[in-house]
Design a protein around this motif. Sequence first.
Motif, PDB file in Angstrom:
ATOM      1  N   VAL A 228      38.741  22.517  -7.652  1.00 18.99           N
ATOM      2  CA  VAL A 228      39.355  22.910  -6.445  1.00 18.99           C
ATOM      3  C   VAL A 228      38.248  23.464  -5.644  1.00 18.99           C
ATOM      4  CG1 VAL A 228      41.750  23.552  -7.329  1.00 18.99           C
ATOM      5  CG2 VAL A 228      39.925  25.314  -7.561  1.00 18.99           C
ATOM      6  N   GLU A 229      38.584  23.489  -4.139  1.00 19.18           N
ATOM      7  CA  GLU A 229      37.529  23.870  -3.162  1.00 19.18           C
ATOM      8  C   GLU A 229      36.842  25.247  -3.242  1.00 19.18           C
ATOM      9  OE1 GLU A 229      39.111  22.718   0.712  1.00 19.18           O
ATOM     10  OE2 GLU A 229      39.044  20.677   0.098  1.00 19.18           O
ATOM     11  N   GLU A 230      37.960  26.176  -3.779  1.00 12.63           N
ATOM     12  CA  GLU A 230      37.196  27.705  -3.720  1.00 12.63           C
ATOM     13  C   GLU A 230      35.929  27.733  -4.892  1.00 12.63           C
ATOM     14  OE1 GLU A 230      40.264  26.641  -3.779  1.00 12.63           O
ATOM     15  OE2 GLU A 230      41.582  28.013  -4.479  1.00 12.63           O
ATOM     16  N   MET A 231      35.829  26.723  -5.613  1.00 13.53           N
ATOM     17  CA  MET A 231      34.693  26.632  -6.736  1.00 13.53           C
ATOM     18  C   MET A 231      33.397  26.317  -6.122  1.00 13.53           C
ATOM     19  SD  MET A 231      35.784  27.661  -9.481  1.00 13.53           S
ATOM     20  CE  MET A 231      36.947  27.791 -10.699  1.00 13.53           C
ATOM     21  N   ALA A 232      33.615  25.829  -4.798  1.00 16.66           N
ATOM     22  CA  ALA A 232      32.117  25.462  -4.149  1.00 16.66           C
ATOM     23  C   ALA A 232      31.310  26.858  -3.494  1.00 16.66           C
ATOM     24  CB  ALA A 232      32.249  24.421  -3.013  1.00 16.66           C
ATOM     25  N   LEU A 233      32.134  27.882  -3.337  1.00 16.38           N
ATOM     26  CA  LEU A 233      31.717  29.113  -2.873  1.00 16.38           C
ATOM     27  C   LEU A 233      30.904  29.629  -3.990  1.00 16.38           C
ATOM     28  CD1 LEU A 233      35.005  30.803  -1.559  1.00 16.38           C
ATOM     29  CD2 LEU A 233      33.024  29.571  -0.408  1.00 16.38           C
ATOM     30  N   LEU A 234      29.370  29.987  -3.633  1.00 18.53           N
ATOM     31  CA  LEU A 234      28.592  30.583  -4.536  1.00 18.53           C
ATOM     32  C   LEU A 234      28.899  32.035  -4.985  1.00 18.53           C
ATOM     33  CD1 LEU A 234      25.662  29.421  -5.645  1.00 18.53           C
ATOM     34  CD2 LEU A 234      24.616  31.027  -4.087  1.00 18.53           C
ATOM     35  N   PRO A 235      29.188  32.028  -6.315  1.00 16.62           N
ATOM     36  CA  PRO A 235      29.609  33.503  -6.813  1.00 16.62           C
ATOM     37  C   PRO A 235      28.588  34.666  -7.043  1.00 16.62           C
ATOM     38  CG  PRO A 235      29.715  31.895  -8.574  1.00 16.62           C
ATOM     39  CD  PRO A 235      28.902  31.127  -7.280  1.00 16.62           C
ATOM     40  N   LYS A 236      28.749  35.587  -7.084  1.00 16.83           N
ATOM     41  CA  LYS A 236      28.231  36.833  -7.590  1.00 16.83           C
ATOM     42  C   LYS A 236      28.408  36.734  -9.180  1.00 16.83           C
ATOM     43  CE  LYS A 236      27.146  39.876  -3.750  1.00 16.83           C
ATOM     44  NZ  LYS A 236      28.254  39.293  -2.752  1.00 16.83           N
ATOM     45  N   VAL A 237      27.408  36.692  -9.946  1.00 17.30           N
ATOM     46  CA  VAL A 237      27.787  36.412 -11.328  1.00 17.30           C
ATOM     47  C   VAL A 237      27.077  37.678 -12.388  1.00 17.30           C
ATOM     48  CG1 VAL A 237      27.484  34.975 -13.603  1.00 17.30           C
ATOM     49  CG2 VAL A 237      27.933  34.135 -11.024  1.00 17.30           C
ATOM     50  N   ILE A 251      32.400  36.366  -9.183  1.00 18.78           N
ATOM     51  CA  ILE A 251      33.039  36.978  -8.086  1.00 18.78           C
ATOM     52  C   ILE A 251      32.977  36.226  -6.796  1.00 18.78           C
ATOM     53  CG2 ILE A 251      33.457  38.932  -6.688  1.00 18.78           C
ATOM     54  CD1 ILE A 251      33.757  40.164  -9.221  1.00 18.78           C
ATOM     55  N   ARG A 252      34.163  35.752  -6.299  1.00 19.83           N
ATOM     56  CA  ARG A 252      33.838  34.841  -4.955  1.00 19.83           C
ATOM     57  C   ARG A 252      34.748  35.502  -3.850  1.00 19.83           C
ATOM     58  NH1 ARG A 252      33.647  30.868  -8.994  1.00 19.83           N
ATOM     59  NH2 ARG A 252      32.443  29.293  -8.822  1.00 19.83           N
ATOM     60  N   GLU A 253      33.792  35.668  -2.756  1.00 21.29           N
ATOM     61  CA  GLU A 253      34.743  36.103  -1.570  1.00 21.29           C
ATOM     62  C   GLU A 253      35.174  35.274  -0.978  1.00 21.29           C
ATOM     63  OE1 GLU A 253      33.922  39.184   2.041  1.00 21.29           O
ATOM     64  OE2 GLU A 253      32.736  39.280   0.372  1.00 21.29           O
ATOM     65  N   MET A 254      36.582  35.019  -0.853  1.00 21.34           N
ATOM     66  CA  MET A 254      37.464  34.263   0.040  1.00 21.34           C
ATOM     67  C   MET A 254      37.284  33.938   1.538  1.00 21.34           C
ATOM     68  SD  MET A 254      38.621  32.640  -2.901  1.00 21.34           S
ATOM     69  CE  MET A 254      40.167  31.868  -2.777  1.00 21.34           C
ATOM     70  N   PRO A 255      37.577  32.947   2.078  1.00 21.78           N
ATOM     71  CA  PRO A 255      37.309  33.062   3.676  1.00 21.78           C
ATOM     72  C   PRO A 255      38.407  34.005   4.118  1.00 21.78           C
ATOM     73  CG  PRO A 255      37.570  30.822   2.869  1.00 21.78           C
ATOM     74  CD  PRO A 255      37.669  31.568   1.530  1.00 21.78           C
ATOM     75  N   ASP A 256      39.515  34.371   3.437  1.00 22.97           N
ATOM     76  CA  ASP A 256      40.530  35.180   4.136  1.00 22.97           C
ATOM     77  C   ASP A 256      40.261  36.704   3.637  1.00 22.97           C
ATOM     78  OD1 ASP A 256      41.155  35.359   1.241  1.00 22.97           O
ATOM     79  OD2 ASP A 256      43.224  34.855   1.348  1.00 22.97           O
ATOM     80  N   GLY A 257      39.142  36.986   2.992  1.00 25.80           N
ATOM     81  CA  GLY A 257      38.565  38.275   2.805  1.00 25.80           C
ATOM     82  C   GLY A 257      39.217  38.725   1.256  1.00 25.80           C
ATOM     83  N   LYS A 258      40.054  37.968   0.489  1.00 25.40           N
ATOM     84  CA  LYS A 258      40.160  38.214  -0.658  1.00 25.40           C
ATOM     85  C   LYS A 258      39.226  38.021  -1.772  1.00 25.40           C
ATOM     86  CE  LYS A 258      45.342  38.316  -0.677  1.00 25.40           C
ATOM     87  NZ  LYS A 258      46.113  37.336   0.214  1.00 25.40           N
ATOM     88  N   ILE A 259      39.381  38.662  -2.788  1.00 29.26           N
ATOM     89  CA  ILE A 259      38.384  38.583  -3.982  1.00 29.26           C
ATOM     90  C   ILE A 259      39.048  37.746  -5.207  1.00 29.26           C
ATOM     91  CG2 ILE A 259      36.831  39.569  -5.717  1.00 29.26           C
ATOM     92  CD1 ILE A 259      35.855  40.206  -2.719  1.00 29.26           C
ATOM     93  N   PHE A 260      38.215  36.683  -5.435  1.00 32.49           N
ATOM     94  CA  PHE A 260      38.658  35.672  -6.444  1.00 32.49           C
ATOM     95  C   PHE A 260      37.512  36.091  -7.686  1.00 32.49           C
ATOM     96  CE2 PHE A 260      38.270  30.853  -7.956  1.00 32.49           C
ATOM     97  CZ  PHE A 260      38.711  31.329  -9.002  1.00 32.49           C
TER      98      PHE A 260
END
Length: 408
Positions: A228-237, A251-260
């Motif tokens: 899914v597209e969220e996975m392309a965000l570089l995470p903090k690991v 941890i990924r910061e989503m475009p809407d500010g939520k934390i995944f």
Amino acid sequence: MEEAPGIAAARRVIPIAAADVGTAYGMKPGSYNAALTEVGAGTPMGELLRRYWHPIGLASDASDVPRKVRVLGEDLILFRDRAGRPGLVHPNCAHRGSSLYYGKVEERGIRCCYHGWLFDVEGRCVEQPCEPELGRARDKIRQPWYPVQELYGMVWAYLGPPDKKPVLPRYEALEQFDEGEFLEADDASIGGGGPPIIPCNWLQHYENLVDPFHVVVLHSTFSGTQFVEEMALLPKVTWDTVELGVRTTSIREMPDGKIFRRISQAGIPTLRIIPSPRVGKFGRVESLGWILPIDDHHFRVYVAGRVSERGALAKMRSRPDGKRLWEDLSEAEHQRYPGDYEAMVSQGPIARHSQEHLATTDRGIVMLRRFLQQQVARVQAGEDPVGVSFDPEAKPVAFDAGNFLEGR
Ligand code: FES
Ligand SMILES: [Fe+2]
């Protein structure tokens, strides 16, 4: 012919000797860490893995048709007697060695095709039809066998020392169902990115589990979106060694500010505790996978999971181009859309550890190797490795893995 002035200038600036540093000339073949990779009986890792139960087939694989299975480098025959008991035996008949693959399954066990000796699911010889009184000394004969049990739709085998046989563990993720969920099992090597049998060492896949950065490159940006597209965000690991393995928190910061927040784990002995990267579903991990080392150069993955529609696990199989299954792609397309299969198998039948250059993002790999090394050492010192229990009342094992979305 005169050289262009730029090239002539470059020749003056870069001496030939310096420009040629690092060529492949004289390169050593490379070596691997045998104690972490080889799985045969008597090897350090082989003895560690033999202290645990492993799934060796779906429940339906144990039937009245004897089936060849290869586990930790050992060739065995799986069957189910007509009374319903699964059995796992050495292929070569204790009489004169014909394979029980050609045997006939009966109420009391499996009968060898050559002279008809009949063995029960624990290898006892219960009949020798050509011998006086059906074999006066037949109870002295034992066909080599291994204990098996059935759980979560799979057959599990214990190939280790009989006096160290632990209880077959149960898992909370497969026992606590949400509304409408039920259990499914799958043997297609979900997560392996290719066909059911993958031709490289099992450790290459086990290490893949603690390598969240490949998700951003291999699965998300190299050839399109495989998950899914969220996975392309570089995470903090962050990684941490927990009781039963190495846990990864991305941890990924989503475009809407939520934390995944995505928590996964490589668990002892070969467990994949990986929340689905595909469905975009949030919540606790829904499936568990076991990497079965077939031998040093092949593995497969069995998965059991909570699903809410039949066939949901099979839908989790990789689609390297985002659309089609691995086997439906041509060689040229595999090159264009590489996935886990291509990345892992191309590391070699066993990755050459001596030629690696581990970097900061390989911290999880280093921790996992250290964790395994410690467990190997425990077994070599005569101790029990972590995660084996001899308590039949032991509670189901719980993990904190999952995909979690947190508001700000
Ligand atoms: S070889 Fe099996 S019964 Fe003789
Ligand atoms: Fe992957």
